[in-house]
Scaffold this active site. Structure first.
Site, PDB file in Angstrom:
ATOM      1  N   THR A 168       0.873  -1.177   0.000  1.00 43.47           N
ATOM      2  CA  THR A 168       0.000   0.000   0.000  1.00 43.47           C
ATOM      3  C   THR A 168       0.909   1.225   0.000  1.00 43.47           C
ATOM      4  N   THR A 228      -1.104  -2.780  19.559  1.00 41.19           N
ATOM      5  CA  THR A 228      -0.725  -1.435  19.976  1.00 41.19           C
ATOM      6  C   THR A 228      -1.246  -1.118  21.374  1.00 41.19           C
ATOM      7  N   ASP A 229      -0.592  -0.169  22.039  1.00 40.44           N
ATOM      8  CA  ASP A 229      -1.099   0.276  23.350  1.00 40.44           C
ATOM      9  C   ASP A 229      -2.390   1.092  23.208  1.00 40.44           C
ATOM     10  N   GLU A 230      -2.702   1.529  21.979  1.00 40.36           N
ATOM     11  CA  GLU A 230      -3.892   2.382  21.809  1.00 40.36           C
ATOM     12  C   GLU A 230      -5.187   1.645  22.132  1.00 40.36           C
ATOM     13  N   TYR A 241      -9.083   3.382  14.271  1.00 38.80           N
ATOM     14  CA  TYR A 241      -7.862   2.560  14.200  1.00 38.80           C
ATOM     15  C   TYR A 241      -7.746   1.677  15.438  1.00 38.80           C
ATOM     16  N   SER A 253     -10.304  -1.021  15.678  1.00 32.98           N
ATOM     17  CA  SER A 253     -10.080  -2.153  14.763  1.00 32.98           C
ATOM     18  C   SER A 253      -8.950  -3.047  15.290  1.00 32.98           C
ATOM     19  N   LYS A 254      -7.935  -2.448  15.900  1.00 33.14           N
ATOM     20  CA  LYS A 254      -6.857  -3.269  16.475  1.00 33.14           C
ATOM     21  C   LYS A 254      -7.366  -4.043  17.697  1.00 33.14           C
ATOM     22  N   ASN A 280       4.402   3.979  20.998  1.00 38.14           N
ATOM     23  CA  ASN A 280       4.807   4.648  19.744  1.00 38.14           C
ATOM     24  C   ASN A 280       6.244   4.311  19.356  1.00 38.14           C
ATOM     25  N   ASP A 305      -7.384  20.367  16.602  1.00 39.11           N
ATOM     26  CA  ASP A 305      -7.054  19.093  17.255  1.00 39.11           C
ATOM     27  C   ASP A 305      -7.610  17.902  16.478  1.00 39.11           C
ATOM     28  N   PRO A 331      -9.865  14.738  16.284  1.00 34.39           N
ATOM     29  CA  PRO A 331     -11.065  14.332  17.032  1.00 34.39           C
ATOM     30  C   PRO A 331     -10.774  13.075  17.862  1.00 34.39           C
ATOM     31  N   TYR A 348      -4.112  18.737   6.177  1.00 30.15           N
ATOM     32  CA  TYR A 348      -3.696  19.977   6.846  1.00 30.15           C
ATOM     33  C   TYR A 348      -4.249  21.211   6.141  1.00 30.15           C
TER      34      TYR A 348
HETATM   35  P1  NAD Z   1       2.991   0.687   8.387  1.00 34.50           P
HETATM   36  O1  NAD Z   1       1.753   1.407   8.019  1.00 34.50           O
HETATM   37  O2  NAD Z   1       4.312   1.372   8.259  1.00 34.50           O
HETATM   38  O3  NAD Z   1       3.101  -0.668   7.533  1.00 34.50           O
HETATM   39  C1  NAD Z   1       2.005  -1.492   7.301  1.00 34.50           C
HETATM   40  C2  NAD Z   1       2.398  -2.494   6.216  1.00 34.50           C
HETATM   41  O4  NAD Z   1       1.270  -3.365   6.005  1.00 34.50           O
HETATM   42  C3  NAD Z   1       2.710  -1.845   4.865  1.00 34.50           C
HETATM   43  O5  NAD Z   1       3.864  -2.415   4.312  1.00 34.50           O
HETATM   44  C4  NAD Z   1       1.495  -2.165   4.028  1.00 34.50           C
HETATM   45  O6  NAD Z   1       1.778  -2.263   2.635  1.00 34.50           O
HETATM   46  C5  NAD Z   1       1.056  -3.493   4.608  1.00 34.50           C
HETATM   47  N1  NAD Z   1      -0.367  -3.759   4.371  1.00 34.50           N
HETATM   48  C6  NAD Z   1      -1.418  -2.916   4.603  1.00 34.50           C
HETATM   49  N2  NAD Z   1      -2.577  -3.487   4.223  1.00 34.50           N
HETATM   50  C7  NAD Z   1      -2.268  -4.741   3.760  1.00 34.50           C
HETATM   51  C8  NAD Z   1      -3.035  -5.815   3.239  1.00 34.50           C
HETATM   52  N3  NAD Z   1      -4.360  -5.714   3.091  1.00 34.50           N
HETATM   53  N4  NAD Z   1      -2.398  -6.962   2.875  1.00 34.50           N
HETATM   54  C9  NAD Z   1      -1.052  -7.071   3.011  1.00 34.50           C
HETATM   55  N5  NAD Z   1      -0.273  -6.062   3.481  1.00 34.50           N
HETATM   56  C10 NAD Z   1      -0.863  -4.913   3.857  1.00 34.50           C
HETATM   57  O7  NAD Z   1       2.751   0.172   9.871  1.00 34.50           O
HETATM   58  P2  NAD Z   1       3.768   0.084  11.101  1.00 34.50           P
HETATM   59  O8  NAD Z   1       3.832   1.386  11.773  1.00 34.50           O
HETATM   60  O9  NAD Z   1       4.998  -0.594  10.656  1.00 34.50           O
HETATM   61  O10 NAD Z   1       2.929  -0.904  12.053  1.00 34.50           O
HETATM   62  C11 NAD Z   1       3.035  -2.311  11.893  1.00 34.50           C
HETATM   63  C12 NAD Z   1       2.152  -2.985  12.919  1.00 34.50           C
HETATM   64  O11 NAD Z   1       2.550  -2.610  14.224  1.00 34.50           O
HETATM   65  C13 NAD Z   1       0.670  -2.610  12.801  1.00 34.50           C
HETATM   66  O12 NAD Z   1      -0.098  -3.756  13.073  1.00 34.50           O
HETATM   67  C14 NAD Z   1       0.473  -1.554  13.893  1.00 34.50           C
HETATM   68  O13 NAD Z   1      -0.855  -1.569  14.357  1.00 34.50           O
HETATM   69  C15 NAD Z   1       1.450  -2.040  14.944  1.00 34.50           C
HETATM   70  N6  NAD Z   1       2.010  -1.005  15.823  1.00 34.50           N
HETATM   71  C16 NAD Z   1       2.564   0.136  15.310  1.00 34.50           C
HETATM   72  C17 NAD Z   1       3.152   1.068  16.164  1.00 34.50           C
HETATM   73  C18 NAD Z   1       3.806   2.333  15.629  1.00 34.50           C
HETATM   74  O14 NAD Z   1       4.191   3.196  16.434  1.00 34.50           O
HETATM   75  N7  NAD Z   1       3.992   2.499  14.345  1.00 34.50           N
HETATM   76  C19 NAD Z   1       3.155   0.852  17.544  1.00 34.50           C
HETATM   77  C20 NAD Z   1       2.560  -0.315  18.035  1.00 34.50           C
HETATM   78  C21 NAD Z   1       2.005  -1.242  17.168  1.00 34.50           C
HETATM   79  O1  DAU Z   2       0.837   4.115  20.417  1.00 37.68           O
HETATM   80  C1  DAU Z   2       1.100   3.302  19.309  1.00 37.68           C
HETATM   81  C2  DAU Z   2       0.558   3.960  18.062  1.00 37.68           C
HETATM   82  O2  DAU Z   2       1.406   5.067  17.783  1.00 37.68           O
HETATM   83  C3  DAU Z   2       0.494   3.009  16.865  1.00 37.68           C
HETATM   84  O3  DAU Z   2      -0.416   1.991  17.137  1.00 37.68           O
HETATM   85  C4  DAU Z   2       0.072   3.771  15.611  1.00 37.68           C
HETATM   86  O4  DAU Z   2       0.133   2.896  14.493  1.00 37.68           O
HETATM   87  C5  DAU Z   2       1.028   4.926  15.391  1.00 37.68           C
HETATM   88  O5  DAU Z   2       0.602   5.678  14.284  1.00 37.68           O
HETATM   89  C6  DAU Z   2       1.096   5.822  16.637  1.00 37.68           C
HETATM   90  O6  DAU Z   2      -0.143   6.540  16.838  1.00 37.68           O
HETATM   91  P1  DAU Z   2      -0.190   8.090  17.256  1.00 37.68           P
HETATM   92  O7  DAU Z   2      -1.473   8.641  16.820  1.00 37.68           O
HETATM   93  O8  DAU Z   2       0.208   8.257  18.679  1.00 37.68           O
HETATM   94  O9  DAU Z   2       1.042   8.636  16.343  1.00 37.68           O
HETATM   95  P2  DAU Z   2       1.219   9.960  15.462  1.00 37.68           P
HETATM   96  O10 DAU Z   2       2.646  10.020  15.040  1.00 37.68           O
HETATM   97  O11 DAU Z   2       0.169  10.078  14.420  1.00 37.68           O
HETATM   98  O12 DAU Z   2       0.965  11.108  16.525  1.00 37.68           O
HETATM   99  C7  DAU Z   2       1.779  11.249  17.684  1.00 37.68           C
HETATM  100  C8  DAU Z   2       1.222  12.431  18.491  1.00 37.68           C
HETATM  101  O13 DAU Z   2       1.452  13.635  17.736  1.00 37.68           O
HETATM  102  C9  DAU Z   2      -0.267  12.371  18.727  1.00 37.68           C
HETATM  103  O14 DAU Z   2      -0.578  12.939  20.003  1.00 37.68           O
HETATM  104  C10 DAU Z   2      -0.847  13.256  17.622  1.00 37.68           C
HETATM  105  C11 DAU Z   2       0.233  14.309  17.449  1.00 37.68           C
HETATM  106  N1  DAU Z   2       0.352  14.867  16.079  1.00 37.68           N
HETATM  107  C12 DAU Z   2       0.465  14.005  15.031  1.00 37.68           C
HETATM  108  C13 DAU Z   2       0.580  14.499  13.745  1.00 37.68           C
HETATM  109  C14 DAU Z   2       0.674  13.556  12.566  1.00 37.68           C
HETATM  110  C15 DAU Z   2       0.395  16.239  15.903  1.00 37.68           C
HETATM  111  O15 DAU Z   2       0.322  17.027  16.888  1.00 37.68           O
HETATM  112  N2  DAU Z   2       0.502  16.726  14.632  1.00 37.68           N
HETATM  113  C16 DAU Z   2       0.588  15.919  13.546  1.00 37.68           C
HETATM  114  O16 DAU Z   2       0.665  16.436  12.393  1.00 37.68           O
END
Ligand code: NAD
Ligand code: DAU
Length: 350
Positions: A37, A131-133, A156, A159-160, A185, A286, A288, A347
């Site tokens: 994706t 995720t911790d979310e 999000y 769904s997790k 995060n 902010d 939502p 944005y």
């Molecule tokens: P990401 O969005 O960077 O990567 C997701 C990957 O999944 C991509 O390579 C995408 O192509 C693939 N994908 C999406 N839909 C698909 C489908 N239908 N079939 C096959 N592949 C598909 O995500 P990430 O940040 O690397 O997160 C990976 C996992 O870890 C997720 O399950 C997320 O919920 C979890 N997680 C993320 C964080 C974080 O801070 N990023 C923290 C805790 C848990």
């Molecule tokens: O806690 C784990 C999660 O962390 C993962 O499960 C998610 O996949 C990952 O995206 C992340 O979620 P957050 O929503 O916490 O991450 P994000 O980087 O989007 O945002 C971090 C914080 O910054 C959050 O409080 C929102 C804020 N933010 C984010 C963006 C993109 C801003 O203030 N401005 C921004 O433009």
């Protein structure tokens, strides 16, 4: 030779997990299934793409027939499931995409794993990365433990949470051997610049506004992605079946303080005057349902599996900023095309 399926291995965290597994375990054949994706990028794992114990599979976890065929062809012994839609803001704009990939996609994998092994579960494992979310939002004090009740607030996280429940339910109902980890995060190389840290690094380099949601006092607990990959390795090999592990960095930052730290570090590196990049900070509407605070109690994984983050935040953020500054072509590639449309839409009022 064991066949291990890793889903989402072309994404941010998945790429680091694939690299670790391919390099560390020559007796595993690692199959990386990814739909590619907008968030998937084979450039993230180009360095291991020619290893003989690695195969890339381009496919969609939402296609049950394809998934069923794949499991029959390769008899995967274990699954490490990371594929997901992962960005909260996108889930607010399009919840259904998250329901499809994160819930239905997970069920397709569970069904295929179940019908492949039926009751022959010895030495098999379905490892679900979450995720911790799912725990919702904390007040000023307290930490998420493995016993905290689920209380997700965004499409999000809902769904997790749903996929976590389904994995557990397949364990209880069908005896499917599973383990789940819920991480805070992540930050580090190869993170798509829709997320706060790489978005700010990219915008500072390009002298663009740094959009801070609300008052900027929202708090996240940041963990370097390679430390998460190492925790996943530990849980995969030593985690107790049927249980959950929280993973986190004991590293809480309010968004505004974190962004100011990135600004100061980058002023130095870019030879800008102290305070120049902070001028780019802009408080915007902010998110939502924005969760106030996440913070993980990682005692269980530290105690039971002897895991701890290896880097301090100062080391991790320095490495991360250096990586983005040294990888202009990677950043240019992912911020062209569809990203520009996304950015404009997300944005538009900033
Ligand atoms: P990401 O969005 O960077 O990567 C997701 C990957 O999944 C991509 O390579 C995408 O192509 C693939 N994908 C999406 N839909 C698909 C489908 N239908 N079939 C096959 N592949 C598909 O995500 P990430 O940040 O690397 O997160 C990976 C996992 O870890 C997720 O399950 C997320 O919920 C979890 N997680 C993320 C964080 C974080 O801070 N990023 C923290 C805790 C848990
Ligand atoms: O806690 C784990 C999660 O962390 C993962 O499960 C998610 O996949 C990952 O995206 C992340 O979620 P957050 O929503 O916490 O991450 P994000 O980087 O989007 O945002 C971090 C914080 O910054 C959050 O409080 C929102 C804020 N933010 C984010 C963006 C993109 C801003 O203030 N401005 C921004 O433009």
């Amino acid at each position: 030779m064991k066949n291990i399926l890793i889903t989402g291995g072309a994404g941010f965290i998945g790429g680091h997990v694939v690299r670790l597994m391919v390099q560390k375990y020559p007796n595993y054949h690692i199959f990386n299934l990814d739909k590619l994706t907008y968030a998937g990028n084979l450039g993230n794992i180009a360095d291991i793409s020619t290893f003989s114990n690695y195969t890339f599979l381009h496919g969609d976890i939402c296609d049950p027939n394809y998934i069923e065929r794949l499991f029959k062809s390769f008899s995967f012994d274990s699954v490490i499931h990371l594929a997901a839609e992962s960005h909260v803001d996108r889930s607010i704009a399009d919840p259904l995409a998250f329901v499809k990939t994160n819930i239905l996609g997970t069920v397709n994998l569970l069904n295929a794993f179940k019908s492949l092994w039926q009751d022959q579960w010895e030495n098999k494992l379905f490892y679900h990365i979450s995720t911790d979310e799912v725990y919702g939002s904390l007040g000023a004090t307290g930490l998420f433990t493995e016993k905290t009740a689920y209380d997700p607030n965004s499409p999000y996280s809902a769904s997790k949470a749903s996929s976590d429940h389904l994995v557990r339910a397949y364990g209880e109902t069908y005896g499917l051997p599973y383990v789940i980890s819920n991480c805070s995060n992540n930050y580090g190389p190869n993170q798509f610049p829709e997320k706060l840290i790489p978005l700010c690094i990219n915008n500072i380099q390009n002298n663009m506004a740094l959009p801070i949601y609300g008052d900027g006092k929202y708090t996240r607990d940041w963990l370097y992605v390679v430390d998460h990959a190492e925790a996943i390795d530990r849980v995969f090999h030593h985690g107790k079946k049927g249980s959950t592990y929280n993973i986190g960095g004991h590293n809480e930052w309010q968004n505004i303080d974190l962004v100011k730290l990135i600004c100061r570090t980058m002023d130095d590196k870019l030879g800008r005057k102290k305070g120049d990049s902070e001028q780019l900070i802009q408080f915007v509407t902010d998110r939502p349902g924005h969760d106030k605070r996440y913070a993980i109690d990682a005692n269980k994984i530290e105690r039971e599996l002897d895991w701890k983050p290896s880097l301090t935040f100062e080391e991790g953020i320095e490495r991360t900023i250096n990586w983005y500054m040294n990888n202009g072509p990677w950043l240019n590639n992912v911020t062209s095309g569809a990203y520009l449309e996304y950015y404009k839409h997300q944005y538009q009022n900033s």
